[in-house]
Design an enzyme around this catalytic site. Structure first.
Site, PDB file in Angstrom:
ATOM      1  N   LYS A  83       0.856  -1.187   0.000  1.00 56.49           N
ATOM      2  CA  LYS A  83       0.000   0.000   0.000  1.00 56.49           C
ATOM      3  C   LYS A  83       0.893   1.238   0.000  1.00 56.49           C
ATOM      4  O   LYS A  83       1.802   1.369   0.831  1.00 56.49           O
ATOM      5  CB  LYS A  83      -0.868  -0.033   1.268  1.00 56.49           C
TER       6      LYS A  83
HETATM    7  C1  E4P Z   1      -8.258   1.872   3.619  1.00 53.41           C
HETATM    8  O1  E4P Z   1      -7.617   0.918   3.232  1.00 53.41           O
HETATM    9  C2  E4P Z   1      -8.076   2.533   4.915  1.00 53.41           C
HETATM   10  O2  E4P Z   1      -7.410   1.655   5.778  1.00 53.41           O
HETATM   11  C3  E4P Z   1      -9.374   2.877   5.609  1.00 53.41           C
HETATM   12  O3  E4P Z   1     -10.493   2.469   4.857  1.00 53.41           O
HETATM   13  C4  E4P Z   1      -9.426   4.263   6.156  1.00 53.41           C
HETATM   14  O4  E4P Z   1     -10.669   4.479   6.735  1.00 53.41           O
HETATM   15  P1  E4P Z   1     -10.964   5.591   7.837  1.00 53.41           P
HETATM   16  O5  E4P Z   1     -11.358   6.838   7.133  1.00 53.41           O
HETATM   17  O6  E4P Z   1     -12.122   5.017   8.609  1.00 53.41           O
HETATM   18  O7  E4P Z   1      -9.719   5.739   8.666  1.00 53.41           O
END
Ligand code: E4P
Length: 215
Positions: A83
């Site tokens: 990522k």
């Molecule tokens: C995506 O891969 C992120 O880990 C996640 O969806 C972020 O979400 P949040 O806005 O609830 O932190």
């Protein structure tokens, strides 16, 4: 449509994987930090439970450092998707990693332009953040739809991963507009499964069966 779990919590991953509905897992530095465990160990534990893409995020800022970190992370397990943040250095990293056959997930995407840049660099997934877009009074689902439409129009093979999901409707709406994947916080799976009419229907079937057995 694939469902990923958006968590680094091993108990939750075990619980929902048993339901047979988990196609992959996404983590981020905040989710791993919340668990207070070693990053590599936790990713490898997750990979033992879920046989699908596991996103593990780089934490360095420069392209050279991110590329080195991404290559190291990719060695932890064959199912890892590195990522990478949506920055110029992130794009450089995606290009370098994808050249070596390493799958990537570009995160922190908030516009069609960013999604297209990531796709052109060779990202396997792009992660637009639906909830965080809604939080600032824009339309997160409309963003997913626009990205899906543009990717289809130009035959990009990059998959659209609907992230930052806050409730069940985000999941259903992501499906309606054609997202390939939704990554879902564990507790939301309970709300996706339960329905008051299922609960009351089951209770009345059980009561009728009990009466019949007592005859
Ligand atoms: C995506 O891969 C992120 O880990 C996640 O969806 C972020 O979400 P949040 O806005 O609830 O932190």
């Amino acid at each position: 449509m694939k469902f990923f779990l958006d968590t680094a919590n091993i108990e939750d991953i075990k619980k929902y994987a048993q339901w047979g509905i988990v196609d992959g897992v996404t983590t981020n530095p905040s989710l791993v930090a919340k668990e207070g465990v070693d990053f590599k160990t936790r990713i490898q534990e997750i990979a033992k439970i879920v046989d699908g893409p596991i996103s593990a995020e780089v934490t360095e800022a420069s392209a050279d450092e991110m590329i080195a970190e991404g290559k190291e992370i990719a060695r932890w397990h064959t199912n890892i998707f590195v990522k990478v943040p949506m920055t110029p250095a992130g794009l450089e990293t995606v290009k370098a990693l994808s050249k070596e056959g390493i799958e990537t997930n570009v995160t922190l995407v908030f516009s069609v332009a960013q999604a297209v840049m990531a796709a052109k660099a060779g990202a396997s997934f792009v992660s637009p953040f639906v909830g965080r877009v809604d939080d600032i009074a824009y339309d997160g689902i409309a963003l997913i739809k626009d990205i899906v439409d543009v990717f289809q129009k130009y035959n990009f093979t990059t998959e659209v991963l609907s992230a930052s999901i806050r409730h069940g409707k985000h999941v259903i709406d992501s499906m309606k507009v054609g997202a390939d994947i939704a990554t879902i916080p564990p507790h939301l799976f309970d709300s996706l499964v339960s329905h008051p009419l299922t609960t009351s229907g089951l209770a009345s079937f059980a009561a009728d069966w009990k009466k019949f057995q007592a005859k």
